[in-house]
Motif scaffolding. Structure first.
Motif, PDB file in Angstrom:
ATOM      1  N   ILE A 214       0.759   5.288   0.424  1.00  0.00           N
ATOM      2  CA  ILE A 214      -0.336   6.416   0.845  1.00  0.00           C
ATOM      3  C   ILE A 214       0.372   7.818   0.546  1.00  0.00           C
TER       4      ILE A 214
ATOM      5  N   ILE B 104      -3.214   4.818  -2.168  1.00  0.00           N
ATOM      6  CA  ILE B 104      -4.322   5.158  -1.341  1.00  0.00           C
ATOM      7  C   ILE B 104      -4.266   6.870  -1.263  1.00  0.00           C
TER       8      ILE B 104
ATOM      9  N   ALA C 109       0.990  -1.176   0.102  1.00  0.00           N
ATOM     10  CA  ALA C 109      -0.225  -0.135   0.085  1.00  0.00           C
ATOM     11  C   ALA C 109       0.892   1.399   0.074  1.00  0.00           C
TER      12      ALA C 109
ATOM     13  N   PHE D 219      -9.957   7.942   1.042  1.00  0.00           N
ATOM     14  CA  PHE D 219      -9.660   6.859   1.870  1.00  0.00           C
ATOM     15  C   PHE D 219      -8.635   7.810   2.996  1.00  0.00           C
TER      16      PHE D 219
ATOM     17  N   THR E 124      -1.385  -0.982  -3.913  1.00  0.00           N
ATOM     18  CA  THR E 124      -2.749  -0.494  -3.689  1.00  0.00           C
ATOM     19  C   THR E 124      -2.416   1.199  -3.267  1.00  0.00           C
TER      20      THR E 124
ATOM     21  N   THR F 211      -7.116   7.163   6.715  1.00  0.00           N
ATOM     22  CA  THR F 211      -6.624   6.170   7.482  1.00  0.00           C
ATOM     23  C   THR F 211      -6.882   6.302   8.896  1.00  0.00           C
TER      24      THR F 211
ATOM     25  N   SER G 155     -10.329   2.785   7.469  1.00  0.00           N
ATOM     26  CA  SER G 155     -10.563   4.290   7.152  1.00  0.00           C
ATOM     27  C   SER G 155     -11.371   4.927   8.205  1.00  0.00           C
TER      28      SER G 155
END
Length: 472
Positions: free
Chosen positions: A209, A239, A207, A282, A237, A284, A299
């Protein structure tokens, strides 16, 4: 240990915190003004922070990341100027420019010297009596265990923000479980040329971010890894705290810095080709473990993402103000930037293309003689340029020399980027909670005059292209 004696001329030095690009440029400008700089660097070499992202290639050429005052200092040493049309990595910048510049400064640069506190001699921040007449006292802890107090006529803090990355939590605090997952959470762009790092991400789900240049760099690198290790399950992924828009990937082919535009296009390709999935809106709240000890992001609205093996957090940087606690600083309550500068750089109102001229006047604090410069001067604002820093310290050096007319002659000349959306200093990502229409976009001609500070007379800089170290 007693304070360091004053130089033979009887003058106290100007202490500069940090031997990075802006700190070393400050020293060069001070020498040009016949002032005595003393640079204190916590690392063992110049550009210690830059070396931590040595594998990342800048998106500006050599011509846009060297300070004219530094080149004057380097010229007599036999320094060979790099090909000004090429794009260096962070490691090349440090090795072929920052270290030679520090070497040219000689014993004016001290390594392994971490500043732990700055105050007025014999005065804590509460005491008014004769405060302004007292020199600064800079407390230093050396790598060999020694401690020292250094007296200074002024302090220029160019320590940057690299050491304090922002966390994954959308509220500015670490997400629940973020610390517990520290062994699988990174706050840096991974160096996939390093075998150990490559093994960490190959064949795994990661992920990322963030929404700035660092996130783009990570997305592109992980997509390349997925292509090279086809069939192993390498996947990302991505984010974002806001949605995707036409400006998400920067200026593309319209960007006057082609390498920066290409970086955004590479990140877009990672999504378009299926190597990364974008998750928007999203914010976190928590990082949890599933039954297989994989990481699950949760989230604020309760959404739970599919498990991942690694998390790369690239949500911006913030200033470390802990060692300045005994000084009377005037900082904006939101950006943690000097109050005179904050309205000019507020990412809710400005991009780096609309930041109006600023110098020593805008850096003024209730404590005279202390200056936060470079990326640290912008606090949490993400749109800083290296050339901005070079002009900042030119202005500060002029002010310290008493040349207030020269100190006021500060101007930034920026090119078009083609579209809004930017990144920050030294590949620092744009803060992920910054409004989507901020970033590096407008040209000076298109910008409205600042209601705070009238623009002074235009001073044409030697290099009008922006630095790769900033959003522009």
């Amino acid at each position: 240990m007693p304070a360091t004696p004053a130089p033979p001329t009887g003058r106290l030095p100007v202490v500069i915190v940090g031997a990075g690009p802006v700190g070393l440029a400050a020293a060069a400008h001070l020498l040009g003004r016949d002032l005595d700089p003393l640079v204190l660097e916590a690392g063992e070499r110049a550009g210690a922070a830059v070396r931590e992202w040595a594998h990342v290639r800048l998106f500006s050429t050599w011509s846009e990341i060297t300070a004219p005052a530094a080149e004057k200092l380097l010229a007599p040493t036999g320094w060979v100027k790099p090909d000004l049309t090429t794009y260096p990595t962070g490691g090349e910048w440090a090795e072929h420019y920052l270290q030679p510049l520090a070497d040219a400064l000689g014993n004016r640069v001290r390594y392994g010297a971490r500043v732990t506190g700055v105050s007025r001699t014999g005065r804590d921040r509460v005491v008014d009596a004769e405060r302004a007449e007292q020199p600064f006292t800079v407390h230093v802890a050396y790598a060999d265990g020694r401690e020292e107090r250094i007296l200074a006529r002024a302090v220029v803090d160019a320590s940057g923000t690299w050491s304090t990355p922002s966390p994954a939590g959308a509220d500015g605090l670490p997400a629940l479980g973020e610390r517990a997952a520290a062994d699988r959470v990174s706050y840096r762009v991974p160096d996939l040329d390093d075998p150990a790092t490559r093994a960490r991400y190959a064949g795994r789900r990661t992920a990322v971010i963030g929404s700035g240049a660092s996130a783009f760099t990570a997305l592109a690198a992980l997509a390349s890894l997925a292509k090279a290790d086809d069939g192993t399950g390498t996947h990302t992924t991505w984010i974002l705290r806001r949605g995707l828009s036409g400006s998400t990937f920067g200026g593309g082919s319209a960007d006057q810095l082609p390498a920066r535009g290409a970086l955004g296009l590479a990140a877009k390709a990672a999504v378009d080709e299926g190597h990364a999935d974008a998750v928007t809106g999203f914010r976190t709240r928590a990082i949890e473990h599933d039954s297989n000890s994989r990481l699950v992001l949760v989230s604020e609205d309760g959404r739970r993402l599919d498990p991942v093996d690694e998390i790369v957090v690239l949500t911006g940087l913030r200033p470390d103000l802990s060692f300045l606690g005994e000084l009377r600083l005037g900082l904006d309550e939101r950006l943690q930037a000097p109050v005179g500068l904050a309205p000019l750089i507020d990412p809710n109102q400005h991009s780096c293309g609309t930041v109006y001229p600023h110098g020593a006047k805008e850096f003024a604090h209730p404590e005279p003689g202390v200056y936060l410069v470079g990326m640290k001067s912008y606090g949490r604002a993400p749109t800083f340029l290296a050339l901005t820093g070079y002009e900042q310290v030119r202005s500060v050096a002029a002010a310290l020399a008493g040349d207030h007319e020269a100190a006021a002659r500060v101007e930034l000349v920026l090119p078009e980027t083609g579209v809004c959306g930017g990144a920050g200093l030294f590949d620092q990502p744009q803060a992920d909670n910054t409004p989507a229409d901020t970033g590096c976009c407008a040209t000076p001609a298109a910008a409205e005059p600042s209601p705070v500070t009238p623009a002074p007379r235009l001073i044409q800089l030697g290099t009008t292209s922006p630095s790769a170290s900033g959003c522009c």
